[in-house]
Every structure is written in C-alpha cells, then in structure tokens.
Enzyme design. Structure first.
Site, PDB file in Angstrom:
ATOM      1  N   ASP A  60      49.112  19.186  40.527  1.00 49.66           N
ATOM      2  CA  ASP A  60      48.550  18.427  41.649  1.00 49.66           C
ATOM      3  C   ASP A  60      49.567  17.517  42.321  1.00 49.66           C
ATOM      4  O   ASP A  60      50.633  17.269  41.771  1.00 49.66           O
ATOM      5  CB  ASP A  60      47.438  17.500  41.126  1.00 49.66           C
ATOM      6  N   TYR A 124      52.235  20.125  28.333  1.00 49.94           N
ATOM      7  CA  TYR A 124      52.228  18.945  29.204  1.00 49.94           C
ATOM      8  C   TYR A 124      52.469  17.682  28.377  1.00 49.94           C
ATOM      9  O   TYR A 124      52.071  17.605  27.217  1.00 49.94           O
ATOM     10  CB  TYR A 124      50.871  18.796  29.906  1.00 49.94           C
TER      11      TYR A 124
END
Lengths: 292, 292
Positions: A60, A124
């Site tokens: 994002d 992540y």
C-alpha cells in the site's frame, strides 16, 4: 526476424512514503506507484515491446520494501543479444536515480516463471517504537519508518502470547480489509512465523538514555490477505495496550468477519516493510541450464 | 512594567539534507537554515522581543544532528509567567511539525550561560558504508545518511593507526578549510577521542548477506575547526584506500598548511552527524537554585 523475449526476475527496494503503493496507477495523479517508475526506467532499454513489470507482492501507499520482486520480459531489436543481469541492474538503477527505488538483483528465468505465483513465501517486518508519550518524540531519522502507538510502553509478553494464536492455518476473515478481490479469494492462510523481538533504531545506540525502545514484529506466510499484516499488528498492539487480551485475538479469528475487527485499530503503513519474497533456488538458475 | 527575559538552553535534532546548514540565512533563498525554522516557530510564542537562537555548534549544508544545542531568551508580556520547559518543548515542536527538526529537551539557565562558550566539548559521528562497488548499491533508507567511498572495502586497521596521530593537542591547520573566521582563530585543537568502530545500518540485520558493512568514526574535542571532521575523515579514508599511509597523516599535521591537504579528499556532508554537545551538569540546574 524477431528474437524471443527474455524473462528476468528482479529484486528491488523502495521508500514507500513517496508512492501511492507499489502497483502502477494512472500517470496523471500527483503521486503514482513504484511500478510507474520501474516501467519508465525500463523504457530506456529501448525494447521492441513496452516492458511491463509483474509485481510479486502488493504494498500500500506508505509501505516500504527492503526487497520486493517482479518479473519482466525484454524483447530486443533483431540481432541484439539479451541483456546480462549486471547490465540490466546498472541501467535500471541509472534511470531510477532520483527516486528512492533501487534494483538489488536480477536473474534470467524461464518463460514459465512467474514472480507472483512462483513465490514460496513472503516475510514482512513491522517496526514499533515504544516510550514516546507524544508523536513529536519520534526521532527525525525515524519519521515515516515506524509506528509509535499512543500510551508509551506496551505489554510485550501479552503480545507474544496473542501472536501464538495467529500462527498456523486459519480463516483470517476478521484480519482482512475488503477490496475488489475479496469475493474471489479464500480467507484461509497459513502463518508460518509471528515473532516479536527487540530491535534498534537508526543510530539509536547513541541515545539509549532517552528510553526509546524499538521492537520488530516479523510475519511469514505463503501469501497474505489485503492489509492482513497491518490488522494483525494493530490487534497485537491493542493487546499490548491492555485494550484486548490475548484470548480476544483467538475470538476475533473464530468470528471470521472483517466487521468484528476493532475500529481504528489497524496499524499505519509507515511501520511496515516487505522484507523478502522467497523462491526455490532452482528457479533462479535458468542461465546455467544446458540449453542456454 | 516589563518582566526580565528568561534564558533557556534547548537541545534539538535535524535531518540536514533539507537545509543550507544550521545557521540562519536570508529568508529569500530556496533552501534556508535550521535556525530560520527554529526562530519562525518561536515567534508563535508571542514574545515581546523577537527570539534569537544562539546556536552552539555550526554544521554545514547536508550535515545532520542527533543533538545540537542553542540558547534563547524569552521576554513575555507584562504579568505573564515564564514558560516551563515542557510547554516550551511542546510549543516549538508543534510549530516545527512539518520539518524534520525536533526539540529534544529544554532547560532554564542563568542569563550568563552561553550555549556556545559554556560547552565543554562536542562529539561527532561519521558513518561509512563499505562494500558498495557503485553508489547505486547504497540502500534507499541510507541515502543522504552515510558515505560509501569508492573502492568498496577499506583497510580499517591502517585507518585506526592513522587516527592515533590525530589524538591529542596539535596545530590542525592542514585539516581546516578556509573561511572568514580563519584569520582570527587559533588552529590548535585537542582531539580527545578518535575511534573507528563497526556499526549497523537501518534494518541492516535483515540483509547481512549483501556484504555491506557500516562503520562509525567518532571524534570528540572542546571545539573543531571549520570542516575539520570532514577533512580528517577524508584523510583517514584515503589511508583505508591505500592512497596514503598512516605516517602521511602525521606529516600532514606537521606541515600546518591547509593547501597541503590532498585535493578532493574531504568527506561529503551526508555521513556527518553532530552527536552531542556536552555541558557541566550544574549549568543545567538554574531552576533549582535557592533564589528562584
């Protein structure tokens, strides 16, 4: 006679604050995607067919990547040999120069290789800063690169207990945001890793006396649902703040409904880093095959 | 009746890439100094007399500060009490918000205290990145925050030997750049510390396999000559590259002439950080004196 296209897998990093996300957007917007810059840079390679990057892992706006990946096909003019990897890295970086986007590595791969579908897993990292009583206490070198949740210190052992409930195979419906792909995607994912460990900040060994603590949450899975990491982090931080108990995390999983997620609890993009995309080593060895 | 001004010592940090240096410049330039922003923020405190920051330690364009310091006098309207330190920090940071400049701390000090002349010493850190064969290999999160000298790895033991010659009291004429103050300033300085140690980069524990090494050079002295740290670092890096020997550093000191410094050897500003300005603890205790 036109030579066949050559497929490459490239690894790249970026400072996400400057972009609308990794994916391409229409060029008339004030902030565009990382992919726009990658493809603009690639046009300088003078390909016969415009180069498209097939990004492995969507991120994002504001989310960073230590290492994301994509594949691309390059078809050169008749008689021109395929680029070697070093030259490709150098040329792309040269044309990306003013942007905080950098090609780390490139591999020739077979034409059946797919950056997204061949990936074995993604990892992540989420960076938390504890000990700030006000956002203005975030060191200037950490701006846009961490999240300092309100309230100062967090109860880390409770967060670690809660993270255990997320490990393994679950329906993560509560932990995804809705988007256009939701109706077509299974909400079942297998979380292979969910660690919470002390970390360090930029030059933070020089200001240890200030009581700021950096922590890292690390998640690995074959793939993640839309905003799953930020929602998992947000829920774990709520546990650390005492707003939820570890058992609430288990309950949220069992409810299987994104509307059950605590309002406004999703972690901001600034602390999130795609650390790596993992592939089978054998896939990255196309150039040493006997037929090449 | 006008109340007397109150003097404060403030500690502040900044990301130097955005500024022409720490010192105030004329406001009509496209890039101005950190001081311009500090004073603009301070005008929001509605003082009776415009607030001037007296900066303790000058830094050039592109040089960062983990912690610099300045004193300022605030004269408030009749009947208004002096700001307490917390309120001062909060207000200044509120008005500095969009800038990567942040007030870390504030102390009421006596009116004879002077941020520059009362300082006992300054400590600088210089960050080196080794292992890059090309500038494009600098991680995007380290841009503007280190120097990756050409040639990859450096001979660190040779640099450490060379640094020993700089320690102690010397005429550092060779290691200063000329400026308008040069004719009035003694070139003799006492270097109290010159360390070269391994360091780490931003999230660098996640990409150790890439062979990048971060190192820190640390220098402490009561004060430094104009660009002395960048020139010392540049000369030490030249030793690390094998262009100079440690003994050359000793010779350069003995020559006492800034024109003897190797051309283009000065280290760039991006790797330099003012780490701290040290004071006598007793100077920071003005508010607890019996007369207050």
């Amino acid at each position: 006679m036109v030579s066949p296209p050559t497929r490459y897998l490239v690894f790249f990093q970026y400072f996400g604050t400057r972009y609308s996300g990794v994916m391409e957007t229409s060029n008339d917007q004030s902030v565009v995607g990382v992919q726009n810059y990658l493809e603009k840079a690639a046009q300088n390679l003078k390909p016969v067919v415009p180069i498209k990057f097939c990004i492995s892992s969507r991120t994002d706006a504001g989310v960073h990547a230590l290492c994301n990946s994509a594949h691309l096909d390059i078809q050169r003019a008749p008689g021109k040999p395929a680029f070697n990897e070093k030259r490709l890295i150098y040329s792309l970086n040269y044309h990306l120069k003013p942007e905080p986007i950098r090609i780390l590595n490139a591999y020739r791969v077979t034409n059946s290789f797919h950056a997204r579908f061949s990936a074995l897993s993604r990892t992540y990292i989420y960076r938390l800063l504890m000990g700030c009583t006000h956002y203005s206490e975030i060191p200037v070198f950490e701006r846009d690169l961490c999240w300092a949740p309100a309230g100062g210190y967090l109860n880390v052992p409770a967060m670690q207990d809660a993270a255990q409930f997320l490990l393994g195979t679950h329906d993560f419906s509560t932990f995804r945001s809705l988007n256009s792909e939701t109706p077509f995607q299974s909400p079942v994912r297998t979380l292979l890793q969910a660690d919470i460990r002390p970390s360090s900040g930029f030059l933070s060994h020089h200001y240890e006396h200030r009581g700021l603590e950096f922590w890292e949450l690390k998640f690995r899975s074959r793939s993640f649902l839309y905003r799953q990491v930020r929602r998992m982090v947000g829920a774990l931080v709520a546990v650390g703040q005492g707003k939820l108990t570890p058992l609430h995390i288990k309950n949220l999983l069992e409810i299987k409904d994104s509307r059950a997620f605590p309002p406004n609890a999703m972690a901001p993009p600034s602390g999130l880093f795609l650390k790596s995309v993992e592939y089978d080593e054998a896939d990255l060895d196309a150039t040493v095959g006997p037929g090449e």
